[in-house]
Design a protein around this motif. Structure first.
Motif, PDB file in Angstrom:
ATOM      1  N   THR A  72       0.758  -1.274  -0.101  1.00  0.00           N
ATOM      2  CA  THR A  72       0.437   0.068  -0.305  1.00  0.00           C
ATOM      3  C   THR A  72       0.998   1.403  -0.308  1.00  0.00           C
ATOM      4  O   THR A  72       2.019   1.209  -0.026  1.00  0.00           O
ATOM      5  N   GLU A  73       0.739   2.598   0.074  1.00  0.00           N
ATOM      6  CA  GLU A  73       0.919   3.536  -0.007  1.00  0.00           C
ATOM      7  C   GLU A  73       1.636   3.951   1.029  1.00  0.00           C
ATOM      8  O   GLU A  73       3.040   4.103   1.100  1.00  0.00           O
ATOM      9  N   GLU A  74       1.292   3.206   2.183  1.00  0.00           N
ATOM     10  CA  GLU A  74       1.714   3.746   3.619  1.00  0.00           C
ATOM     11  C   GLU A  74       3.237   2.642   4.115  1.00  0.00           C
ATOM     12  O   GLU A  74       3.871   2.787   4.212  1.00  0.00           O
ATOM     13  N   GLU A  75       2.498   1.704   3.068  1.00  0.00           N
ATOM     14  CA  GLU A  75       3.812   0.136   2.896  1.00  0.00           C
ATOM     15  C   GLU A  75       5.273   0.782   2.427  1.00  0.00           C
ATOM     16  O   GLU A  75       6.408   0.492   2.863  1.00  0.00           O
ATOM     17  N   LYS A  76       4.787   1.768   1.529  1.00  0.00           N
ATOM     18  CA  LYS A  76       5.857   2.200   0.204  1.00  0.00           C
ATOM     19  C   LYS A  76       6.865   3.076   0.933  1.00  0.00           C
ATOM     20  O   LYS A  76       7.924   2.897   1.313  1.00  0.00           O
ATOM     21  N   SER A  77       6.212   3.767   2.533  1.00  0.00           N
ATOM     22  CA  SER A  77       6.550   4.547   3.100  1.00  0.00           C
ATOM     23  C   SER A  77       7.212   4.229   4.693  1.00  0.00           C
ATOM     24  O   SER A  77       7.946   5.089   5.033  1.00  0.00           O
ATOM     25  N   THR A  78       6.791   3.069   4.765  1.00  0.00           N
ATOM     26  CA  THR A  78       7.297   2.660   6.299  1.00  0.00           C
ATOM     27  C   THR A  78       8.323   1.098   5.934  1.00  0.00           C
ATOM     28  O   THR A  78       8.835   1.253   7.034  1.00  0.00           O
ATOM     29  N   ARG A  97      10.831  -1.984   5.378  1.00  0.00           N
ATOM     30  CA  ARG A  97      12.048  -1.893   4.646  1.00  0.00           C
ATOM     31  C   ARG A  97      12.431  -2.046   3.703  1.00  0.00           C
ATOM     32  O   ARG A  97      11.064  -3.005   3.156  1.00  0.00           O
ATOM     33  N   ARG A  98      12.525  -2.493   2.625  1.00  0.00           N
ATOM     34  CA  ARG A  98      12.803  -2.425   1.477  1.00  0.00           C
ATOM     35  C   ARG A  98      15.111  -3.563   0.792  1.00  0.00           C
ATOM     36  O   ARG A  98      15.964  -2.652   1.816  1.00  0.00           O
ATOM     37  N   ASP A 145      12.102  -5.445  -3.481  1.00  0.00           N
ATOM     38  CA  ASP A 145      11.638  -4.554  -4.219  1.00  0.00           C
ATOM     39  C   ASP A 145      13.489  -4.685  -5.792  1.00  0.00           C
ATOM     40  O   ASP A 145      13.895  -5.002  -5.053  1.00  0.00           O
TER      41      ASP A 145
END
Length: 424
Positions: free
Chosen positions: A54-60, A62-63, A238
């Motif tokens: 989700t958009e939130e998971e993309k920013s929170t 770890r990749r 990623d």
């Protein structure tokens, strides 16, 4: 959870994103992609069974890098062997061309142990040595544009790699022949050496622009997706991190291979040039069986076309309509847009749209950093064989004078190793 996921892809030409695409084929691909989409119980979108972030998971979250197939690392080994053979020979060219056979040597270009004489063979002087080695580098760095285009439009990358390996393999063998003592002492070594030198530049130009794209094609990670790792942490696999993880190895092995100039300079000084050219050739001849092994195991994209021709058409339109006076000014790229040309009365059919011209503009802007390359090149090696001649006049105490040319790859290897340690 296994991160070695594979996303089915459909090969399409580069122009498939342009207005000239076959709409029916595009709709068919879009429908197939939509059929593979879904939603999990907790509301996450899925694609080919992968949970999309989700958009939130993309920013929170770890990749991380996903697991890459073994073929990626075999291709890194292919690049290592090619670069080791290339630089192993390249580092001894200047002395070979510039300096004559040493009077205390064995007739193969080597000197007596501990001698202050410089290893050499052809005795053509620093001017000829500079001209030949700089022409070699020019061909090796300029021709990849053509061979990369040829691979993308007609023959395919893997086939072009194999052709380059064949050309370079033959060049290495001719180079060994040109450095044998009977050939050197006969005074007829220049012809076969020059032939092998420029064959090597052409083969390297066929190989170099196609190996890294082929490596990237092997990545099975096409979209970012969420997994739970062995520690129970939710992370994002990623695609870019996955490619970066293997490209670090790729470039590390390039520079490790570049260090092969160190043993070849000592071989030229202590044994002779035939030995200095033999070791890189042995390394290079490992490539045919390795490529034969990889052939059925690689993901090989068919030739899909190239936009290079369209780039030249855009530039042609711009310069044909006053672009020369607007270089560096606002509106330079507007003259190349199909909408502007058609508004001005053009009836020509365009294979690209305005967005393509914007893409070309951004590409040229990104390449602006290379305007500093001439300054760097002059400081890095622009003196040609002149620096080699200067080092030959120093007291070396038996050390090869061209050993100093290897400091650059050694420093890069140290920096790459530091990067690995920091990433761990």
């Amino acid at each position: 959870m296994d991160t070695g996921t594979t996303i089915p892809t459909i090969a399409a030409p580069v122009s498939a994103v342009r207005a000239s695409v076959d709409e029916a084929a595009l709709n068919e691909k879009t429908a197939a992609a939509n059929a593979e989409r879904g939603v999990t119980e907790d509301g996450h979108e899925t694609f080919h069974g992968l949970v999309l972030p989700t958009e939130e998971e993309k920013s929170t979250l770890r990749r991380i890098a996903g697991q890459m197939p073994s073929t990626c690392y075999y291709l890194c080994a292919v690049e290592f062997a090619e670069r080791a053979s290339y630089y192993g020979c390249n580092q001894v060219y200047k002395n070979f061309i510039r300096a004559p056979l040493p009077p205390d040597g064995n007739g193969s270009g080597a000197t007596a142990p501990g001698s202050e004489y410089t290893a050499g063979a052809l005795g053509q002087g620093s001017v000829v040595a500079t001209a030949m080695t700089e022409a070699f580098k020019f061909l090796a760095y300029a021709l990849p544009v053509y061979f990369g285009w040829l691979a993308d439009t007609k023959y395919g990358r893997f086939k072009m790699i194999c052709w380059g390996v064949a050309v370079c393999g033959l060049a290495h063998i001719i180079m060994i022949i040109s450095s044998l003592p009977p050939v050197l002492q006969s005074g007829k070594a220049m012809g076969p050496f020059a032939l092998s030198l420029y064959m090597l530049s052409i083969g390297a130009a066929q190989f170099k622009p196609n190996i890294s794209p082929t490596l990237i094609d092997q990545s099975p990670h096409k979209v970012a997706h969420v997994i739970t790792d062995k520690n129970g942490e939710r992370v994002i696999v990623d695609p870019e991190e996955s490619i970066n993880s293997v490209m670090l190895w790729f470039y590390l092995l390039i520079n490790v291979g570049s260090c092969f100039g160190i043993p070849t300079t000592y071989l030229a000084k202590l044994v002779g040039y035939w030995a200095a050219y033999l070791i890189p050739t042995i390394l290079y001849l490992l490539l045919p069986p390795l490529l034969w092994y990889l052939n059925p195991r690689l993901v090989k994209q068919p030739p899909g076309g190239s936009d290079l021709g369209n780039v030249f058409k855009v530039l042609g339109d711009i310069f044909a309509h006053g672009g020369l006076k607007r270089i560096g000014r606002k509106g330079f790229w507007e003259a190349g847009k199909p909408s502007v040309r058609k508004a001005a009365g053009s009836t020509k059919d365009y294979e690209y749209d305005d967005q393509f011209v914007n893409d070309v503009r951004r590409t040229f802007q990104a390449c602006g950093i290379f305007l500093f390359s001439p300054i760097w090149q002059i400081n890095d090696g622009g003196l040609g064989a002149a620096a080699n001649a200067l080092s030959a006049g120093m007291d070396t105490n038996g050390i090869p004078n061209d050993l100093f040319d290897n400091l650059n790859p050694v420093s890069i290897v140290i920096s790459k190793c530091s990067t690995f340690i920091l990433r761990r």
